[in-house]
Each structure stands twice: as C-alpha cells, then as structure tokens.
Scaffold this active site. Structure first.
Site, PDB file in Angstrom:
ATOM      1  N   CYS A  72      84.222-116.699 -96.594  1.00 48.29           N
ATOM      2  CA  CYS A  72      84.770-115.341 -96.686  1.00 48.29           C
ATOM      3  C   CYS A  72      85.993-115.138 -95.794  1.00 48.29           C
ATOM      4  CB  CYS A  72      83.686-114.335 -96.348  1.00 48.29           C
ATOM      5  SG  CYS A  72      82.697-114.786 -94.930  1.00 48.29           S
TER       6      CYS A  72
ATOM      7  N   GLN B 158      84.494-108.664 -96.944  1.00 46.25           N
ATOM      8  CA  GLN B 158      84.136-110.076 -97.171  1.00 46.25           C
ATOM      9  C   GLN B 158      82.971-110.217 -98.149  1.00 46.25           C
ATOM     10  OE1 GLN B 158      82.619-108.503 -94.800  1.00 46.25           O
ATOM     11  NE2 GLN B 158      80.581-109.395 -94.875  1.00 46.25           N
TER      12      GLN B 158
ATOM     13  N   GLN C 297      84.513-110.441 -87.241  1.00 42.58           N
ATOM     14  CA  GLN C 297      83.689-110.567 -88.451  1.00 42.58           C
ATOM     15  C   GLN C 297      82.448-109.677 -88.390  1.00 42.58           C
ATOM     16  OE1 GLN C 297      84.856-115.267 -88.648  1.00 42.58           O
ATOM     17  NE2 GLN C 297      83.156-114.637 -89.938  1.00 42.58           N
TER      18      GLN C 297
ATOM     19  N   HIS D 292      85.683-108.281 -92.787  1.00 39.62           N
ATOM     20  CA  HIS D 292      86.172-109.182 -91.751  1.00 39.62           C
ATOM     21  C   HIS D 292      87.648-108.845 -91.515  1.00 39.62           C
ATOM     22  CE1 HIS D 292      82.484-111.217 -91.981  1.00 39.62           C
ATOM     23  NE2 HIS D 292      82.839-112.381 -92.486  1.00 39.62           N
TER      24      HIS D 292
ATOM     25  N   ARG E  58      82.035-112.489 -83.932  1.00 39.69           N
ATOM     26  CA  ARG E  58      81.221-111.467 -84.613  1.00 39.69           C
ATOM     27  C   ARG E  58      81.381-110.143 -83.869  1.00 39.69           C
ATOM     28  NH1 ARG E  58      79.331-112.532 -89.350  1.00 39.69           N
ATOM     29  NH2 ARG E  58      78.059-114.315 -88.749  1.00 39.69           N
TER      30      ARG E  58
ATOM     31  N   GLY F 182      78.322-110.576 -92.718  1.00 42.16           N
ATOM     32  CA  GLY F 182      78.641-111.991 -92.912  1.00 42.16           C
ATOM     33  C   GLY F 182      77.404-112.848 -92.736  1.00 42.16           C
TER      34      GLY F 182
ATOM     35  N   SER G 129      60.294-111.838-103.362  1.00 43.91           N
ATOM     36  CA  SER G 129      60.907-110.716-104.086  1.00 43.91           C
ATOM     37  C   SER G 129      60.490-110.651-105.547  1.00 43.91           C
ATOM     38  CB  SER G 129      62.432-110.819-104.025  1.00 43.91           C
ATOM     39  OG  SER G 129      62.868-110.795-102.707  1.00 43.91           O
TER      40      SER G 129
ATOM     41  N   PRO H 140      64.976-101.962 -75.236  1.00 45.10           N
ATOM     42  CA  PRO H 140      65.722-103.206 -74.997  1.00 45.10           C
ATOM     43  C   PRO H 140      66.267-103.794 -76.296  1.00 45.10           C
ATOM     44  CG  PRO H 140      63.354-103.545 -74.730  1.00 45.10           C
ATOM     45  CD  PRO H 140      63.544-102.083 -74.949  1.00 45.10           C
TER      46      PRO H 140
HETATM   47  P1  A2P Z   1      64.701-112.857-100.777  1.00 45.37           P
HETATM   48  O1  A2P Z   1      65.295-111.474-100.689  1.00 45.37           O
HETATM   49  O2  A2P Z   1      63.544-112.922-101.692  1.00 45.37           O
HETATM   50  O3  A2P Z   1      64.461-113.497 -99.434  1.00 45.37           O
HETATM   51  P2  A2P Z   1      71.094-112.826 -97.605  1.00 45.37           P
HETATM   52  O4  A2P Z   1      72.277-113.741 -97.587  1.00 45.37           O
HETATM   53  O5  A2P Z   1      71.470-111.393 -97.669  1.00 45.37           O
HETATM   54  O6  A2P Z   1      70.148-113.146 -96.479  1.00 45.37           O
HETATM   55  O7  A2P Z   1      70.316-113.118 -98.969  1.00 45.37           O
HETATM   56  C1  A2P Z   1      69.786-114.366 -99.292  1.00 45.37           C
HETATM   57  C2  A2P Z   1      69.303-114.355-100.734  1.00 45.37           C
HETATM   58  O8  A2P Z   1      68.770-115.650-101.045  1.00 45.37           O
HETATM   59  C3  A2P Z   1      68.183-113.365-100.989  1.00 45.37           C
HETATM   60  O9  A2P Z   1      68.279-112.867-102.308  1.00 45.37           O
HETATM   61  C4  A2P Z   1      66.948-114.237-100.844  1.00 45.37           C
HETATM   62  O10 A2P Z   1      65.813-113.757-101.533  1.00 45.37           O
HETATM   63  C5  A2P Z   1      67.436-115.498-101.522  1.00 45.37           C
HETATM   64  N1  A2P Z   1      66.617-116.646-101.148  1.00 45.37           N
HETATM   65  C6  A2P Z   1      66.304-117.086 -99.911  1.00 45.37           C
HETATM   66  N2  A2P Z   1      65.499-118.175 -99.985  1.00 45.37           N
HETATM   67  C7  A2P Z   1      65.300-118.420-101.300  1.00 45.37           C
HETATM   68  C8  A2P Z   1      64.564-119.386-102.042  1.00 45.37           C
HETATM   69  N3  A2P Z   1      63.868-120.347-101.431  1.00 45.37           N
HETATM   70  N4  A2P Z   1      64.575-119.321-103.403  1.00 45.37           N
HETATM   71  C9  A2P Z   1      65.291-118.357-104.036  1.00 45.37           C
HETATM   72  N5  A2P Z   1      66.006-117.417-103.391  1.00 45.37           N
HETATM   73  C10 A2P Z   1      66.020-117.445-102.052  1.00 45.37           C
END
Ligand code: A2P
Length: 338
Positions: free
Chosen positions: A124, A310, A151, A237, A230, A155, A38, A176
C-alpha cells in the site's frame, strides 16, 4: 464475471465489496470466503445479503479471485486457485517473482500481458508513493528518493483499527494501554517499526517500497530509502518524500505534471491551509499531493507530501482496477472457471 473475495470480512475485503459495488463491476456471481470463524455471517452487496463461506481446500468456482487474507494463505492457495481462475493477490507472497506482474494500472498496465493467472497487487505504501512519484519520474527521471511514512492503523487490518479505537477509549478512561497487533501501544504514540527487521537494519515494509518501486517503474537504477512509521490514524498512509531528479525541476513544473496525472488530486495551497490530509483523503479514490517545494539539499531536488487511502488505492481499488484492466484488455474470458 464470477468473482470470489478471499478475506471478505477483513479491512480490505470490506472495501473490495464497496469498490466493486461503486464501480458497477460486471459481475454475475459473488462468492465470499473467510476463516471458519466467519462462516455463516452475511455481508451486504447491491442490497443483497451474501453468505460468508469457510475457505475450501481446492480451486474456487470463479473467474477472478481477489485474495486479501494474508501472505501465508496466499502462498499456500494462490497456485491452486490459479489453475482455474485469475488470482489478484493483495499479499506480498508473489510480488517479487519475476514471472508475476506487479501492477498499478495507471503506471504499468501493459505488464499484465502474458500473465500466468497470478497478478500481484503492490504494497500500500508503494502504490500511494508511486501515484505521485511515477509521473514526476517520467518527466524528470528520479535518481534518489528518500521517503518517511505516516501509516495508519488499518494497514495492520481490521484488528489494527480496533486496537487503536479501544486503546484510545481505555487511555481516556485512565486504564493502562495494551498492544496485541502492534509492537507497542499506538494511541498517543508513533511506532517506527512496521513488519520484520532485516539484517540491514531496515524493516521489510521499508525494503518492499524499494523493491516494488523499481519493479513497477521498470527502472532499477532509482535509489530509494524509506523509514516506515505507524501513527494513530484510522485510515490513509501519508508520506513525506524528497526526490532528486536527473533533469532540472521546479515546483511549478512538478505541479503541472501532477495536475495531469491520473488518480492524483493536487492539494497545494499553503496560504489557504490546503495540503494533503488523512481525514480528507479517507474514503477517497485519488491520492492527494501537496507541500511541493524546491529541496534545499539536492540539486534538482523536490520535496512533497502525499496522502492516500491505503485501503483503496493501496489495496481494494487497485485490485479492482486490475480486474477492470484484465476485462478491457481481453485478458480474461468468463469461461475460465466453468
Ligand atoms: P476472519 O474474519 O474469519 O478471521 P484483516 O487483514 O482485516 O485482518 O483480515 C484478514 C481476512 O483474512 C479476514 O477476512 C479473515 O477472516 C481472513 N482469514 C484469516 N485467516 C484465514 C483462513 N485461514 N482462511 C480464510 N480466511 C482467513
């Protein structure tokens, strides 16, 4: 305050941005971190675009870290961040450490005192349950509690919501159903399985509700059993709760307590079809409680239904409230990170 959101692109991270903005949190600097995937994206906050950075290895140059990027990441980095900043961690990595306060500000804000730069945000389902259960516990002393949850897909994070939406479209197009985030397809289904199964047959999600409720309420005599399920909703939730109390309780006395309870909306008018609903509770700070009735099995027993967003009270809102409480209590000084 200089604030960092770790996991800013995730389902909770996005809500953290919104809640900080809505509540006019006293913020002088904002850093957004996510995975390297990101890096370079931008997210909007107070009409300004902020760059998302890949999470660096060391401490972060902020006063408060709001961490919501999963347990393994927190386990590895939270102790490092905590050397320079106060960490409010949304994962379960540190919740059960006796030295880590586990906080729902309406319930146990005082437990923040003496923190060691690491404060845990509860699960949560637990946070939403306790918003209704704790005021009743204080008034009537809960002895045994049975909870069944409904939930939502979020979540499981942003990918859970996406899987529900895409799967629903696929199903309606006659394609599917597939599952990646969940153990089984979620659209048009309910899945009685959240988190890993434990040796006792409960899932970890279900055990978290017991462990965390006792810690937050500061009472390990309350017995609790949970079945976590779920359901194909996007947010909120919901929980059906049966509680047995030490002292006599009536539905009207319970309603009176819940009317006064902070963060609770009493929605309990079945004659006019008014009861807690995920669609209405979505995006709302307060937790809805209704369907309050005398339980037919237990003496001093009460049944009720709770629905709370949540991503908010179960995560982002509660985390920001913890940060606000730190400021109010004078437990944080902006110089921490400088
Ligand atoms: P990214 O969007 O770049 O994968 P969620 O709970 O909605 O799945 O979000 C998880 C969050 O944690 C996202 O912002 C994700 O970023 C971030 N994330 C996942 N792995 C890492 C990592 N190794 N270092 C930093 N942020 C992370």
């Amino acid at each position: 305050m200089k604030i960092a959101i770790v996991g800013a692109t995730g389902a909770v991270g996005q809500e953290l941005l919104r809640v900080l903005e809505q509540r006019h949190f006293p913020l002088s600097e904002l850093r957004l971190y996510a995975s390297a995937r990101s890096a370079g994206k931008t997210l909007s906050f107070r009409n300004t675009e902020y760059l998302v950075e890949a999470l660096p290895e060391g401490p972060l140059p902020v006063d408060i870290v709001l961490a919501s990027a999963g347990g393994s990441l927190s386990k590895q980095y939270a102790p490092i961040w905590a050397k320079k900043s106060i960490v409010i961690d949304n994962s379960s990595a540190f919740r059960y450490e006796p030295w880590v306060p586990l906080i729902v500000p309406e319930i146990n804000a005082q437990a923040i005192r003496g923190h060691q730069n690491l404060i845990a945000n509860p699960n949560c389902t637990t946070a939403i349950l306790l918003m209704a259960l704790y005021p009743l516990h204080r008034a009537f002393k809960a002895k045994r509690v049975i909870v069944s949850t409904y939930q939502s897909s979020s979540g499981a994070g942003a990918s859970g919501m996406q899987e529900l939406l895409e799967g629903t479209r696929d199903f309606l197009a006659g394609k599917p159903l597939q599952s990646r985030t969940f153990a089984h397809p979620l659209p048009f289904n309910v899945i009685p399985h959240i988190d890993a199964f434990q040796d006792n047959g409960y899932t970890k999600e279900e055990m978290k509700v017991l462990w965390e409720s006792q810690k937050i309420m500061g009472d390990d005599t309350v017995k609790l059993s949970c079945t976590a399920v779920r359901v194909p909703t996007l947010r909120v939730h919901s929980e059906a709760v049966t509680a047995e109390f030490e002292r006599p309780i009536t539905p009207e006395a319970a309603r009176e307590v819940l009317r006064q309870a902070p963060g609770v909306d009493l929605v309990d008018d079945p004659a006019n079809l008014q009861y807690p609903l995920p669609l209405r509770a979505s995006g709302k700070y307060n937790v809805e409680v209704g369907r309050i009735r005398k339980n037919l099995v237990f003496e001093n027993g009460l049944d009720f239904f709770v629905a709370g967003d949540q991503l908010l009270k179960g995560a982002a809102l509660n985390a920001v409230q913890i940060a606000e409480t730190l400021v109010e209590m004078g437990e944080i000084h902006p110089a921490v990170a400088s």
